[in-house]
Design an enzyme around this catalytic site. Sequence first.
Site, mmCIF file in Angstrom:
data_model
loop_
_atom_site.group_PDB
_atom_site.id
_atom_site.type_symbol
_atom_site.label_atom_id
_atom_site.label_comp_id
_atom_site.label_asym_id
_atom_site.label_seq_id
_atom_site.Cartn_x
_atom_site.Cartn_y
_atom_site.Cartn_z
ATOM 1 N N ASN A 114 45.631 35.761 47.444
ATOM 2 C CA ASN A 114 46.369 35.292 48.622
ATOM 3 C C ASN A 114 45.452 34.965 49.798
ATOM 4 O O ASN A 114 45.842 35.034 50.955
ATOM 5 C CB ASN A 114 47.466 36.297 48.993
ATOM 6 C CG ASN A 114 46.918 37.670 49.294
ATOM 7 O OD1 ASN A 114 45.696 37.859 49.313
ATOM 8 N ND2 ASN A 114 47.793 38.627 49.553
ATOM 9 N N HIS A 117 42.385 38.641 53.808
ATOM 10 C CA HIS A 117 42.712 40.022 54.188
ATOM 11 C C HIS A 117 42.697 40.101 55.706
ATOM 12 O O HIS A 117 41.874 39.448 56.354
ATOM 13 C CB HIS A 117 41.666 41.013 53.647
ATOM 14 C CG HIS A 117 41.738 42.356 54.325
ATOM 15 N ND1 HIS A 117 42.630 43.319 53.933
ATOM 16 C CD2 HIS A 117 41.082 42.862 55.406
ATOM 17 C CE1 HIS A 117 42.503 44.376 54.734
ATOM 18 N NE2 HIS A 117 41.567 44.125 55.637
HETATM 19 P P1 ADP Z 1 48.086 42.881 52.744
HETATM 20 O O1 ADP Z 1 46.819 42.216 52.240
HETATM 21 O O2 ADP Z 1 49.124 41.875 53.155
HETATM 22 O O3 ADP Z 1 47.826 43.921 53.813
HETATM 23 P P2 ADP Z 1 48.478 45.091 50.871
HETATM 24 O O4 ADP Z 1 47.586 45.891 51.759
HETATM 25 O O5 ADP Z 1 49.797 45.657 50.497
HETATM 26 O O6 ADP Z 1 48.749 43.630 51.479
HETATM 27 O O7 ADP Z 1 47.729 44.767 49.510
HETATM 28 C C1 ADP Z 1 46.345 44.488 49.493
HETATM 29 C C2 ADP Z 1 46.099 43.324 48.560
HETATM 30 O O8 ADP Z 1 46.427 43.724 47.215
HETATM 31 C C3 ADP Z 1 46.970 42.090 48.801
HETATM 32 O O9 ADP Z 1 46.492 41.257 49.839
HETATM 33 C C4 ADP Z 1 46.903 41.412 47.452
HETATM 34 O O10 ADP Z 1 45.661 40.730 47.264
HETATM 35 C C5 ADP Z 1 46.954 42.608 46.508
HETATM 36 N N1 ADP Z 1 48.339 42.944 46.120
HETATM 37 C C6 ADP Z 1 49.294 43.543 46.880
HETATM 38 N N2 ADP Z 1 50.442 43.697 46.212
HETATM 39 C C7 ADP Z 1 50.215 43.188 44.962
HETATM 40 C C8 ADP Z 1 51.012 43.039 43.780
HETATM 41 N N3 ADP Z 1 52.276 43.459 43.734
HETATM 42 N N4 ADP Z 1 50.426 42.465 42.696
HETATM 43 C C9 ADP Z 1 49.148 42.033 42.714
HETATM 44 N N5 ADP Z 1 48.334 42.146 43.788
HETATM 45 C C10 ADP Z 1 48.854 42.695 44.904
HETATM 46 MG MG MG Z 2 46.794 45.729 53.680
#
Ligand code: ADP
Ligand code: MG
Length: 140
Positions: A114, A117
């Site tokens: 995505n 970070h």
């Molecule tokens: P964010 O990056 O939006 O803060 P999180 O801290 O929850 O999200 O998750 C860290 C990273 O882990 C996400 O940016 C993504 O790359 C990966 N991730 C999160 N949830 C999932 C999922 N359900 N399946 C696969 N990868 C995930």
């Molecule tokens: Mg996060």
Amino acid sequence: MAIERTFSILKPDATRRNLTGKINAKFEEAGLRIVAQRRIQMTTAMAESFYGVHRERGFFRDLVTFMTSGPVVVQVLEGENAVLANREIMGATNPANAAPGTIRKEFAESIEANSVHGSDSPENAAIEIAYFFAGCDITG
Ligand code: ADP
Ligand code: MG
């Protein structure tokens, strides 16, 4: 409102598609300044430590493999309310839920790949910045 700093990573899916400039333009257009930036290859140990909070999640191993699959750009962004502002510029974790105009809506390949970070709190921003940058590397 206070001037704040947050930590940002342009993830391997972004560097692979040569999107560093397009994503950085999103930060700058929204008023955030890139006050430190370095392109690195994360090791497995670095990725495991950085995402340690997610160690028990089912996606953890895949996430570590993804984050070490190519170069990343680590950054410090500075501006008004930078932590929250950047989370808004990034959009929701899952690009399917991200608002129009956000980085993840426009560029993310999947919920894992995505593109970016961003720190989730000022406390974590300080920890993450200190992990990757010395104070003398950051020029506001
Ligand atoms: P964010 O990056 O939006 O803060 P999180 O801290 O929850 O999200 O998750 C860290 C990273 O882990 C996400 O940016 C993504 O790359 C990966 N991730 C999160 N949830 C999932 C999922 N359900 N399946 C696969 N990868 C995930
Ligand atoms: Mg996060």
